[in-house]
Design a protein around this motif. Structure first.
Motif, mmCIF file in Angstrom:
data_model
loop_
_atom_site.group_PDB
_atom_site.id
_atom_site.type_symbol
_atom_site.label_atom_id
_atom_site.label_comp_id
_atom_site.label_asym_id
_atom_site.label_seq_id
_atom_site.Cartn_x
_atom_site.Cartn_y
_atom_site.Cartn_z
ATOM 1 N N VAL A 659 -5.864 4.654 4.749
ATOM 2 C CA VAL A 659 -4.450 5.007 4.825
ATOM 3 C C VAL A 659 -3.997 5.399 3.422
ATOM 4 O O VAL A 659 -3.840 4.539 2.550
ATOM 5 N N ILE A 660 -3.830 6.693 3.205
ATOM 6 C CA ILE A 660 -3.353 7.194 1.917
ATOM 7 C C ILE A 660 -1.845 7.348 2.020
ATOM 8 O O ILE A 660 -1.342 8.197 2.758
ATOM 9 N N LEU A 661 -1.124 6.519 1.289
ATOM 10 C CA LEU A 661 0.324 6.521 1.380
ATOM 11 C C LEU A 661 0.925 7.726 0.668
ATOM 12 O O LEU A 661 0.261 8.353 -0.169
ATOM 13 N N LYS A 662 2.157 8.040 0.990
ATOM 14 C CA LYS A 662 2.832 9.208 0.417
ATOM 15 C C LYS A 662 4.286 8.857 0.094
ATOM 16 O O LYS A 662 4.840 7.891 0.623
ATOM 17 N N GLY A 663 4.883 9.668 -0.758
ATOM 18 C CA GLY A 663 6.316 9.587 -0.993
ATOM 19 C C GLY A 663 6.771 8.512 -1.954
ATOM 20 O O GLY A 663 7.968 8.380 -2.216
ATOM 21 N N LEU A 664 5.836 7.720 -2.507
ATOM 22 C CA LEU A 664 6.213 6.659 -3.432
ATOM 23 C C LEU A 664 6.327 7.206 -4.854
ATOM 24 O O LEU A 664 6.031 8.366 -5.121
ATOM 25 N N VAL A 691 0.238 -6.733 -4.900
ATOM 26 C CA VAL A 691 1.016 -5.728 -5.610
ATOM 27 C C VAL A 691 0.089 -4.594 -6.052
ATOM 28 O O VAL A 691 -0.981 -4.828 -6.622
ATOM 29 N N TYR A 692 0.485 -3.364 -5.762
ATOM 30 C CA TYR A 692 -0.268 -2.173 -6.137
ATOM 31 C C TYR A 692 0.660 -1.225 -6.887
ATOM 32 O O TYR A 692 1.882 -1.255 -6.700
ATOM 33 N N SER A 693 0.083 -0.340 -7.661
ATOM 34 C CA SER A 693 0.901 0.740 -8.222
ATOM 35 C C SER A 693 1.089 1.818 -7.165
ATOM 36 O O SER A 693 0.249 1.987 -6.270
ATOM 37 N N LEU A 697 -1.714 3.472 -4.454
ATOM 38 C CA LEU A 697 -1.487 3.601 -3.014
ATOM 39 C C LEU A 697 -1.555 5.051 -2.550
ATOM 40 O O LEU A 697 -1.967 5.325 -1.423
ATOM 41 N N MET A 698 -1.170 5.988 -3.427
ATOM 42 C CA MET A 698 -1.156 7.394 -3.023
ATOM 43 C C MET A 698 -2.466 8.123 -3.350
ATOM 44 O O MET A 698 -2.668 9.233 -2.877
ATOM 45 N N GLY A 701 -5.266 4.344 -1.736
ATOM 46 C CA GLY A 701 -4.782 3.927 -0.432
ATOM 47 C C GLY A 701 -5.298 2.570 -0.003
ATOM 48 O O GLY A 701 -5.802 1.778 -0.809
ATOM 49 N N LEU A 702 -5.201 2.289 1.297
ATOM 50 C CA LEU A 702 -5.603 1.006 1.866
ATOM 51 C C LEU A 702 -6.701 1.220 2.892
ATOM 52 O O LEU A 702 -6.653 2.171 3.687
ATOM 53 N N ASP A 703 -7.680 0.338 2.898
ATOM 54 C CA ASP A 703 -8.679 0.362 3.962
ATOM 55 C C ASP A 703 -8.000 0.069 5.294
ATOM 56 O O ASP A 703 -7.067 -0.739 5.377
#
Length: 723
Positions: A659-664, A691-693, A697-698, A701-703
């Motif tokens: 899960v590659i996050l976006k918009g942060l 806590v992640y930067s 996260l972008m 990401g998260l497994d």
């Protein structure tokens, strides 16, 4: 703020100065440019990313045909406008007569381009409303004439766009009852492709009046050039794409026209009467489908939806608990369930009205909007008061546009019904449509709703339904103007809704239509939300809500937990929490741990409603391409986000994406914590609380962390501020 009106400077005040000048309609990132020729024709020059220097648009060649093709003269392509004059002449020859601009505030500029026929006293004004920050343009037209007798309008587009790219991929959505929003993307072939409705009422039942168009290559969420558009009209619509792959006159060209469907809709326009078309809303971006959606959402929340940024009320609907079988005491007991659940409002659904013909099933009572004395001897007012005593607001279902033949209204006013003379009566869902083209019927419908609300001032919500489309359609009121019926019906509906909104400014209303039959922005200017489908199975809803998200913000998409589907209460609630959360269940049948879970989820939704309902949407993992799905919402200052993750119908050995996050904000630190936990509070996301930067996260990401079929998780992502 007072409007500032001026003549566009580059065009000057005289027609001599118009020649070879340009009209620039601009947002922050995009521009739409037109040119006025020596013979006063309006030609389109450009649609695309805005240039830094306006003078460079003059270097571009104009498209070689009229920006708005006119019927009857030298037309070789589908006309945007086609009329027959009072003397029978079926042609138009439009020339630019005037151009004005008004800046309504720092964000909105409206440009008016007046076109007049060279011989006949007919004028068509094109209106362009540019929303700078949202990068959205709203386009419509108004038509007026001073001929001695009426002219007939045959085609009257809201807007037209011309493109000269090599290839196009069209994404649109289709379906039917309980199977709405099936997504299809196809490459446009040569020729004419039309997305349209001829249904009259609940016009979006089969096709949505919205589209995504990828230019040159297929776009994805983050990459590619996309034009997204939507027509704001609650009746018959037409989105036409005329793709000319080769022409000796202009080589290749795609013409897009959006407007009211001309099918059976010739319109007699009286002298000095103004016919205004609905708005065509569109956005252009080079950053993929995701950015197109975010542009549309922010426009909708700020301008397109009634009180778009106000909080919605969570609710409990009685339908699945009682259907038509209820009485006062049963409903009052359900108020306790609503209070126990933690929602703000109880919604009384169908079955509360009709006396001579009681509404005990769907075959009677529509049109007779008096509380049924056997079920509700003390009336609606008693229920409103009892709900207030329990600390719950009260809402109610209505279907005021419809009528059953088994009703007192039908016996008194059969002439108010839309049906052909000398033909068998044709029922759908055992009902007929009232003739809202008739002002007397408009007054009746308004009075029905007004009486209910004025006599019960604490009603806080209306679910406005519309359960059939038009067939066998004829208006006794319109007489020899039957071709105006489809248009005048919608105009009549809007007249009623405007009157209601003028008086009841704080009322929350859901636009319902037997499912997704009214998913469009024409109605949403009077409503805060719409009902997307009667299919509330959460697995189906993941796909449907994904589809609606291309055009509508989450705050508008009503999502209820019901008995549909065999999934866990957690899975159902997590899916519904992606939209505007509501419940339609028997609370007494919930297990204690299920009730506790729902109470917690409702609290989380209320706390996070600003982020989910009004934040920027990022679609992360598509259910159409994977055996799982994920999306997230991020608030304006990027301090808070909410991520939803779902396993679908998985199989042993499935491989899941990260899960590659976006918009942060890459420079911020974020705490990622799972909420909506079941049972003993065990998290599916084992690193909950880490806590992640934003950068991590972008990029990393998260497994994927869910296990098992049809499981779900909600992650709350909060900026971690440390001293």
């Amino acid at each position: 703020m007072k409007k500032i009106i001026l003549t566009i400077a580059v065009l000057g005040g005289s027609m001599a100065l118009f020649a070879q000048q340009q009209i620039i309609i601009r947002t922050e990132n995009t521009a739409q440019v037109y040119k006025v020729t020596e013979d006063k024709k309006l030609l389109q020059v450009y649609v695309g990313e805005a240039l830094q220097h306006d003078d460079e648009y003059q270097k571009m060649p104009a498209f070689p045909i009229d920006a708005y093709v006119q019927g009857g003269l030298n037309v070789i392509r589908e006309p945007a406008f086609q009329i027959t004059h009072a003397d029978g002449n079926p042609s138009l020859m439009l020339q630019v007569a005037d151009v004005k601009s008004e800046k309504t505030d720092d964000n909105v500029t409206i440009t008016h381009v007046q076109l007049k026929d060279a011989v006949y006293p007919v004028e068509i004004t094109m209106h362009f409303k540019a929303f700078r920050k949202e990068n959205v343009i709203e386009q419509w037209s108004s038509i007026r004439h001073t001929e001695k007798t009426p002219v007939v309008l045959h085609r009257y587009s809201s807007g037209a766009l011309q493109l000269k790219e090599d290839k196009y991929w069209l994404t649109h959505f289709f379906g039917d009852w309980a199977n709405e929003m099936r997504m299809e993307e196809t490459q446009l072939p040569e020729g004419i492709h039309s997305i349209e409705s001829k249904l009259g009422t609940r016009a979006t039942n089969f096709d949505l009046p919205s589209f995504l168009l990828s230019l040159n290559k297929q776009a994805d969420e983050d990459n590619g050039t996309v034009l997204a558009g939507s027509l704001a009209w609650s009746g018959n619509f037409q989105l036409m794409f005329e793709n000319v792959r080769y022409s000796e006159d202009f080589n290749h060209l795609l013409q897009i026209q959006a407007g009211i469907n001309p099918y059976a809709s010739d319109y007699q326009l009286k002298p000095n009467e103004i016919f205004t078309t609905p708005s065509f809303i569109y956005t252009y971006t080079t950053h993929g489908k995701g950015q197109a959606s975010r542009n549309m959402h922010q426009w909708a929340l700020n301008y397109g939806i009634y009180k778009g940024r106000e909080h919605r009320q969570t609710l409990l609907n009685n339908w699945e608990a009682t259907y038509f079988d209820f009485n006062e005491q049963k409903l009052v007991n359900l108020f306790d369930d609503a209070k126990k659940l933690g929602v703000e409002l109880f919604l009384l659904d169908d079955g509360w009205f009709g006396n001579k013909y009681p509404r005990n099933s769907d075959n009677a009572g529509l049109g007779d909007w008096d509380a049924n004395k056997q079920k509700l001897p003390q009336g609606i007012g008693y229920l409103v008061q009892e709900a207030a005593k329990k600390g719950v607001k009260f809402g109610i279902w209505m279907e005021p546009e419809m009528i059953n033949p088994k009703s007192e209204l039908y016996e008194k006013h059969k002439d108010w019904v839309l049906e052909l003379p000398n033909r068998p009566e044709h029922l759908r869902r055992t009902q007929l449509v009232l003739d809202l083209a008739n002002p007397a019927v408009q007054d009746y419908v308004y009075k029905v709703v007004d009486d209910l609300l004025s006599q019960n001032k604490d009603i806080a919500y209306i679910k406005w339904d519309c359960n059939r489309y038009m067939t066998n359609t004829y208006s006794a009121y319109l007489k020899d103007k039957q071709s105006q019926l489809y248009v005048d019906y919608v105009k009549g509906l809007y007249t009623v809704l405007k009157r209601l909104r003028t008086k009841y400014t704080d009322l929350e209303m859901m636009l319902c239509s037997g499912g997704g039959g009214r998913a469009e922005y024409g109605g949403l200017q009077y409503f805060q939300e719409f009902w997307p489908s009667d299919n509330t199975d959460p697995l189906s809803r993941i796909y449907m809500q994904w589809g609606y998200s291309y055009f509508f913000p989450a705050a508008t998409i009503c999502a209820h937990i019901t008995s549909w589907g065999k999934q866990s209460i957690k899975f159902k609630t997590d899916v519904a929490m992606m939209g505007k959360l509501g419940f339609d269940i028997q609370v007494s049948h919930l297990k204690p741990e299920e009730l506790t879970y729902c109470q917690s989820a409702i609290g989380n939704f209320k706390r996070l409603q600003d982020v989910i309902g009004f934040g920027d949407l990022y679609r992360l993992i598509s259910p159409y391409e994977n055996n799982c799905s994920s999306l997230m919402y991020v608030n304006d200052d990027k301090k808070k986000a909410v991520l939803f993750a779902f396993n679908l119908q998985t199989m042993h050995g499935d491989v899941f994406p990260r899960v590659i996050l976006k918009g942060l904000d890459a420079g911020k630190k974020y705490k990622v914590e799972e909420i909506n936990l079941e049972k003993e509070g065990r998290a599916s996301f084992k690193k909950s609380g880490t806590v992640y930067s934003g950068d991590y996260l972008m990029k990393v990401g998260l497994d994927w962390f869910l296990r098992g079929e049809q499981t779900s998780a909600v992650l709350e992502i909060t900026e971690e501020v440390r001293p």
